[in-house]
Write an enzyme that holds these catalytic residues in place. Structure first.
Site, PDB file in Angstrom:
ATOM      1  CE  LYS A 190      -3.598  -2.197   0.100  1.00 26.14           C
ATOM      2  NZ  LYS A 190      -4.660  -3.197   0.479  1.00 26.14           N
TER       3      LYS A 190
HETATM    4  C1  LIG Z   1      -5.226  -3.889   1.210  1.00 21.57           C
HETATM    5  C2  LIG Z   1      -7.285  -3.684   1.212  1.00 21.57           C
HETATM    6  C3  LIG Z   1      -7.913  -4.093   2.053  1.00 21.57           C
HETATM    7  C4  LIG Z   1      -7.045  -4.808   2.986  1.00 21.57           C
HETATM    8  O1  LIG Z   1      -5.953  -4.494   3.845  1.00 21.57           O
HETATM    9  P1  LIG Z   1      -5.434  -5.604   5.074  1.00 21.57           P
HETATM   10  O2  LIG Z   1      -4.571  -4.184   6.206  1.00 21.57           O
HETATM   11  O3  LIG Z   1      -4.205  -6.263   4.375  1.00 21.57           O
HETATM   12  O4  LIG Z   1      -5.647  -5.585   6.198  1.00 21.57           O
HETATM   13  C5  LIG Z   1      -9.219  -4.144   1.951  1.00 21.57           C
HETATM   14  N1  LIG Z   1     -10.109  -3.470   1.316  1.00 21.57           N
HETATM   15  C6  LIG Z   1      -9.110  -2.702  -0.053  1.00 21.57           C
HETATM   16  C7  LIG Z   1      -9.941  -2.581  -1.327  1.00 21.57           C
HETATM   17  C8  LIG Z   1      -7.621  -3.354   0.237  1.00 21.57           C
HETATM   18  O5  LIG Z   1      -7.039  -3.063  -0.991  1.00 21.57           O
END
Ligand SMILES: *Cc1c(COP(=O)(O)O)cnc(C)c1O
Length: 403
Positions: A190
């Protein structure tokens, strides 16, 4: 000649993060403590939200938000089919029913479709800012106010995005309108990473307090509170909570990632524009959507293939990129296509033909600050080469979606 390798993602971890992690490891306090508090304060003030609760994932933050709102059996939560499975899993974890609204041309939840999904059982909406492009929050906030619904923003892609002049998470301060919570992800790929991690931001003190207690077993005090309170051992369990706290080791990464976030977004934006410039003349492609009234966080560069102009499908296109050393991905396999969710997808109120029609066209190209401009150019050139090589001599009409 060495083979070119451009993976789908490479993290940007610098010496600042590494030194801070080492300092934390030497400090004697590894779990949730002073660095997590510092990270919460810094992130809350960055997005302009008075309350910030660090969690060990965005998934956990979405789950805690639903739990703190006491959403459960017999209630419906509306979200988008074009999201990661976590968004829907957490609705099921609290015993509520997920309802899917279709996407609009920008790939985000379509307010018209959202309106058509409202029932007396609707309790909350979870919009997802796909790729880092904010949803039409004004309409969503209006619907939520009129129907007394909770809004939880899945802002996994949207740290650093702005909606009409304010960071995602700030709401619309001029109108005094806010979501009940916005949840960011700090997963490895991210825009800001702690390896794994997340943050709930909120504007309501009672909600924030509930989320804080639920985050750590339902305890009245965290271990750090007790330690800082001169070793007092006493605590009480106020509610059977969860175990979702972020550690100081992770927060050490987050503190420095946050300081670099503006420069990360600046590079992502520059690279997205470079892709636009290099790909704009290829009629085999449709460029990812943007909004003039927002700042896109450019977490993803989601190119769309014009399938009527190319003789290969998306999967072959991705394989051809792979053969030339480029990692690509797809965001996302629509929720209705996963075996588990098929039972919900079959229902008339969950039909999402636009999301299903978009899916076979989607290719996410590599986009991250650790790429060089030359690499972005190579990816764009290669994508065009592949599309040209596969160009249809006689464009065909692609059948409209079959839901
Ligand atoms: C990555 C992601 C999540 C989950 O994030 P985590 O930190 O891995 O739990 C939720 N929603 C979307 C749209 C994502 O891309």
């Amino acid at each position: 000649m060495t083979r070119i390798e451009i993976p789908f993602h490479r993290p940007s971890i610098g010496p600042e993060e590494i030194d801070e992690v080492v300092r934390t490891l030497k400090s004697g306090w590894l779990t949730t403590g002073p660095r997590t508090s510092e990270f919460e304060q810094a992130l809350g003030s960055y997005v302009g939200a008075p309350y910030a609760q660090a969690v060990n994932s965005c998934t956990a933050g979405l789950h805690l938000s639903l739990a703190a709102m006491e959403i459960g059996p017999g209630m419906e939560v509306i979200t988008t089919p074009l999201t990661f499975c976590a968004t829907v899993n957490v609705i099921l974890h609290v015993g509520a029913t997920p309802v899917l609204a279709d996407v609009g041309p920008d790939g985000n939840i379509d307010p018209e479709s959202l309106l058509s999904r409202l029932t007396p059982r609707t309790r909350a909406i979870i919009p997802v800012h796909l790729a880092g492009l904010p949803c039409d929050m004004r309409t969503i906030w209006r619907v939520a106010r009129d129907r007394r619904l909770f809004v939880i923003e899945d802002a996994a892609h949207a740290i650093g995005a702005h909606y009409r002049g304010s960071p995602v998470g700030a709401g619309d301060p001029s109108a005094g309108t806010y979501s009940d919570s916005a949840v960011f992800s700090f997963y490895a790929t991210k825009n800001l990473t702690t390896g794994e991690g997340g943050m709930i931001v909120a504007h309501n003190e009672a909600f924030a307090e509930k989320a804080r207690i639920l985050c750590l077993h339902g305890l009245s005090k965290t271990a750090w509170n007790r330690y800082a309170g001169r070793g007092r051992w006493y605590y009480e369990v106020l509610v059977p909570g969860f175990k979702c706290n972020l550690t100081d080791v992770q927060s050490s990464l987050g503190l420095h990632q946050l300081r670099k976030l503006e420069s990360f977004i600046e590079i992502r934006t520059r690279y997205a524009r470079l892709y636009h410039d290099l790909l704009a003349d290829a009629e085999e492609f449709e460029l990812p959507p943007d909004r003039a009234d927002c700042r896109h966080a450019w977490h993803l560069y989601m190119l769309r293939l014009n399938l009527e102009k190319i003789a290969i499908g998306r999967d072959e296109f991705i394989e051809a990129l792979q053969d030339r050393g480029i990692g690509a991905s797809v965001h996302f396999i629509p929720i209705p296509l996963h075996p588990f969710f098929a039972r919900y997808a079959r229902l008339a109120e969950n039909q999402c033909p636009r999301a299903l029609a978009l899916y076979p066209r989607l290719v996410s190209l590599p986009l991250y600050p650790a790429m060089s401009e030359g690499e972005v150019e190579y990816v764009a050139r290669t994508a065009k080469d592949i599309a040209r090589g596969a160009r249809r001599k006689h464009p065909i009409a692609v059948a409209a979606s079959t839901p």
